[in-house]
Write an enzyme that holds these catalytic residues in place. Structure first.
Site, PDB file in Angstrom:
ATOM      1  N   LYS A 183       0.851  -1.196   0.000  1.00 44.25           N
ATOM      2  CA  LYS A 183       0.000   0.000   0.000  1.00 44.25           C
ATOM      3  C   LYS A 183       0.882   1.240   0.000  1.00 44.25           C
ATOM      4  O   LYS A 183       1.501   1.566   1.008  1.00 44.25           O
ATOM      5  CB  LYS A 183      -0.910   0.048   1.229  1.00 44.25           C
ATOM      6  CG  LYS A 183      -1.864   1.238   1.166  1.00 44.25           C
ATOM      7  CD  LYS A 183      -2.372   1.632   2.537  1.00 44.25           C
ATOM      8  CE  LYS A 183      -2.014   3.025   2.976  1.00 44.25           C
ATOM      9  NZ  LYS A 183      -2.054   4.114   2.040  1.00 44.25           N
ATOM     10  N   GLU A 258      10.067   1.925  10.506  1.00 45.79           N
ATOM     11  CA  GLU A 258      11.058   2.998  10.356  1.00 45.79           C
ATOM     12  C   GLU A 258      10.291   4.305  10.466  1.00 45.79           C
ATOM     13  O   GLU A 258       9.380   4.561   9.688  1.00 45.79           O
ATOM     14  CB  GLU A 258      11.772   2.908   9.007  1.00 45.79           C
ATOM     15  CG  GLU A 258      12.752   1.754   8.905  1.00 45.79           C
ATOM     16  CD  GLU A 258      13.849   1.775   9.959  1.00 45.79           C
ATOM     17  OE1 GLU A 258      14.126   2.872  10.514  1.00 45.79           O
ATOM     18  OE2 GLU A 258      14.395   0.715  10.258  1.00 45.79           O
ATOM     19  N   CYS A 292      13.438  11.326   6.662  1.00 50.29           N
ATOM     20  CA  CYS A 292      13.653  10.987   8.076  1.00 50.29           C
ATOM     21  C   CYS A 292      15.139  11.045   8.408  1.00 50.29           C
ATOM     22  O   CYS A 292      15.501  11.041   9.578  1.00 50.29           O
ATOM     23  CB  CYS A 292      13.061   9.628   8.398  1.00 50.29           C
ATOM     24  SG  CYS A 292      13.699   8.336   7.361  1.00 50.29           S
ATOM     25  N   GLU A 389      10.300  16.250  15.201  1.00 48.00           N
ATOM     26  CA  GLU A 389      10.570  16.226  13.762  1.00 48.00           C
ATOM     27  C   GLU A 389       9.744  17.297  13.047  1.00 48.00           C
ATOM     28  O   GLU A 389       8.545  17.410  13.270  1.00 48.00           O
ATOM     29  CB  GLU A 389      10.222  14.844  13.208  1.00 48.00           C
ATOM     30  CG  GLU A 389      10.696  14.642  11.796  1.00 48.00           C
ATOM     31  CD  GLU A 389      10.551  13.202  11.329  1.00 48.00           C
ATOM     32  OE1 GLU A 389       9.485  12.615  11.573  1.00 48.00           O
ATOM     33  OE2 GLU A 389      11.506  12.680  10.729  1.00 48.00           O
TER      34      GLU A 389
HETATM   35  C1  UN1 Z   1      17.911   8.678   2.472  1.00 47.99           C
HETATM   36  O1  UN1 Z   1      18.416   9.270   3.394  1.00 47.99           O
HETATM   37  O2  UN1 Z   1      18.380   8.788   1.347  1.00 47.99           O
HETATM   38  O3  UN1 Z   1      11.682   7.987   4.957  1.00 47.99           O
HETATM   39  C2  UN1 Z   1      16.761   7.762   2.626  1.00 47.99           C
HETATM   40  C3  UN1 Z   1      12.878   8.342   4.937  1.00 47.99           C
HETATM   41  C4  UN1 Z   1      13.946   7.302   5.041  1.00 47.99           C
HETATM   42  C5  UN1 Z   1      14.724   7.184   3.817  1.00 47.99           C
HETATM   43  C6  UN1 Z   1      15.884   8.103   3.765  1.00 47.99           C
HETATM   44  N1  UN1 Z   1      13.339   6.043   5.370  1.00 47.99           N
HETATM   45  O4  UN1 Z   1      13.154   9.519   4.794  1.00 47.99           O
END
Ligand code: UN1
Length: 491
Positions: A183, A258, A292, A389
């Protein structure tokens, strides 16, 4: 299985449907507009529900045993061919990604390249595998382990890396012999479609990868709760992640999350301020700060503070936002109106807490959701803007008295995804590597940007911190270990 969708031309709309087994289902409903050009409707996708997820899980369950029965190198060959197809379509997929998500051309082109590398990396894993030969305690006995696929797994992905993240969750699942229900985020239905299309054109049997569209609450929730899904892998916000985790664990399935980051870049006195500012800007303003792994805190020692702030301000002036289809643009728009409201609210909160904007952020005049990058100075470690964040092009500068205090400040947050230090002092670099609480540490490199063969994931509130994504070890999440004793007595 499906006709190619007509896309890539601003003004044309990709009419998408769920891809379930060998069928296309649902009527395109939810529209996705280009955040740089609000009159450009990029795609429309159906609003699925729990019933859509049921159908997808059922189709995946039917297809999975046949897929798992193929020799792993044959599964790998499909992934390798999909990588080649995506490579041939790279310009076109890039254009769609720019229109859909709002990245710059270079960022989107790089992300599509990353998805291609991921398909190729896991395609190659088909020739390797991860079993182990172990000495057995009894004579004439061989002990070894096999990694068995879990069965059918659910994958829920965010909008900010709309093709790389679906690829890096799906490819290790597939090479391990699982079938997948994917999804993608509601804001980015088309990039995931391109991934599914390339895999389908490469010969992936129908039902092995199913694509379902719809709201997180209903479709994402149905994936989290579905008893037919042996595992769920999720990237997104902490609130949603923890909710999904509870639902998945309640039914005893495996979960990988994550989530957020509040990534520090420590800059020591010996650093070149221009170099440090360029590293900070790449991860602070690149992808409009919507990663992230973005650098959101620059923590510096006293001797470099003022020179670094001046260099960061000069960098911020370079990252003027614009439409990514114009290849000279260094920073794209904010992804959505609600993200824009959130970014502006953060600038307000920071000002209220006493931070000063060296480069005043604010909505630019052009149509589209454009936000100028902002450098905040005078930010204290306890400020909300230093703890939570933001997910926008906002970099806070924090002052530390010395390198040790800089690491203390860097660690004084709930997150632990990525972290960086800029210094040529090897001793300080090693101290930082040892002390920093983060899943990824970079010395003299931007906090964002990852390779397909390097484990990815965080500690603390950033991740479930049980399994890592990417790298050969990513298949651990999608497999279980069966231990085999094979006796061979004579006579
Ligand atoms: C990156 O730093 O190139 O959702 C990837 C995000 C991370 C991926 C970052 N899981 O921003």
């Amino acid at each position: 299985m499906t006709a190619d969708v007509p896309t890539s031309i601003p003004g044309s709309t990709a009419l998408l449907q769920h891809r379930i087994g060998d069928r296309l289902l649902g009527e395109p409903a939810a529209e996705r507009r280009n955040p740089a050009r609000p009159d450009d409707v990029v795609a429309a996708a159906p609003d699925g529900d729990a019933d859509t997820v049921d159908q997808a899980v059922e189709a995946a369950g039917r297809a999975q045993p046949g897929w798992a029965a193929l020799p792993a190198p044959a599964r790998g060959a499909v992934l390798l061919r999909a990588g080649d197809l995506m490579s041939a379509r790279r310009d076109r997929i890039t254009a769609d990604l720019v229109r859909e998500e709002g990245k710059t051309w270079a960022e989107a082109y790089g992300e599509v390249g990353r998805a291609i590398e991921i398909l190729r990396f896991y395609g190659g894993e088909g020739w390797r595998g991860r079993g182990e030969l172990v000495p057995a305690g009894t004579a004439r006995t061989m002990a070894y382990t096999r990694r068995e696929p879990l069965g059918v797994v659910g994958v829920i992905t965010p909008w900010n890396f709309p093709i790389a993240i679906p690829a890096w969750k799906t490819a290790p699942a597939l090479i391990s012999g699982n079938a997948v229900v994917l999804k993608p985020a509601g804001l980015t239905p088309l990039s995931a479609w391109h991934l599914a299309q390339a895999l389908s054109d490469a010969g992936l049997p129908p039902g092995v990868l199913n694509l379902v569209y719809g709201p997180g609450g209903s479709v994402g929730g149905a994936i989290a709760r579905h008893r037919g899904l042996a595992a769920v892998s999720f990237t997104g916000s902490n609130d949603v992640g923890r909710l999904i985790e509870r639902q998945v664990q309640e039914r005893g399935a495996r979960i990988l999350l994550e989530m957020g980051g509040k990534n520090p870049l420590v800059v020591l006195d010996d650093a070149d301020p221009e170099v440090a500012a360029s590293i900070a800007a790449q991860s602070g303003f690149g992808v409009t700060g919507q990663a992230c792994t973005a650098t959101s805190r620059v923590i510096c020692t006293p001797g470099i503070h003022d020179r670094l702030v001046a260099a960061l301000a000069a960098q911020a002036a370079r990252y003027r936002p614009g439409d990514g289809l114009d290849r000279s643009v260094l920073m794209g728009p904010v992804v959505s109106a609600s993200q824009m409201r959130s970014d502006l609210e953060w600038l307000r909160i920071a000002a209220e807490e006493g931070a000063q904007a060296v480069v005043a952020g604010g909505q630019s005049g052009a149509a589209g959701q454009f936000l100028d990058p902002t450098v905040l100075v005078g930010v204290k470690p306890s400020h909300r803007v230093a703890q939570e964040e933001v997910f926008g092009p906002v970099v806070s500068v924090l002052a530390a008295d010395n390198p040790d205090q800089a690491v203390d400040i860097a660690n004084d947050i709930p997150f632990g995804l990525s972290a960086g230090i800029v210094t040529n002092d090897l001793r300080q670099a090693h101290r930082f590597i040892e002390r920093i609480q983060a899943g990824i540490v970079k010395v003299n490199r931007p906090t964002s940007g990852v390779d397909p063969n390097v484990p990815f994931g965080g500690v603390k509130e950033s991740s479930t911190n049980t399994y890592r994504e990417q790298g050969a070890g990513a298949t651990d999440f999608y497999t279980w270990t069966k231990s085999v004793y094979l006796g061979f007595d004579e006579g």
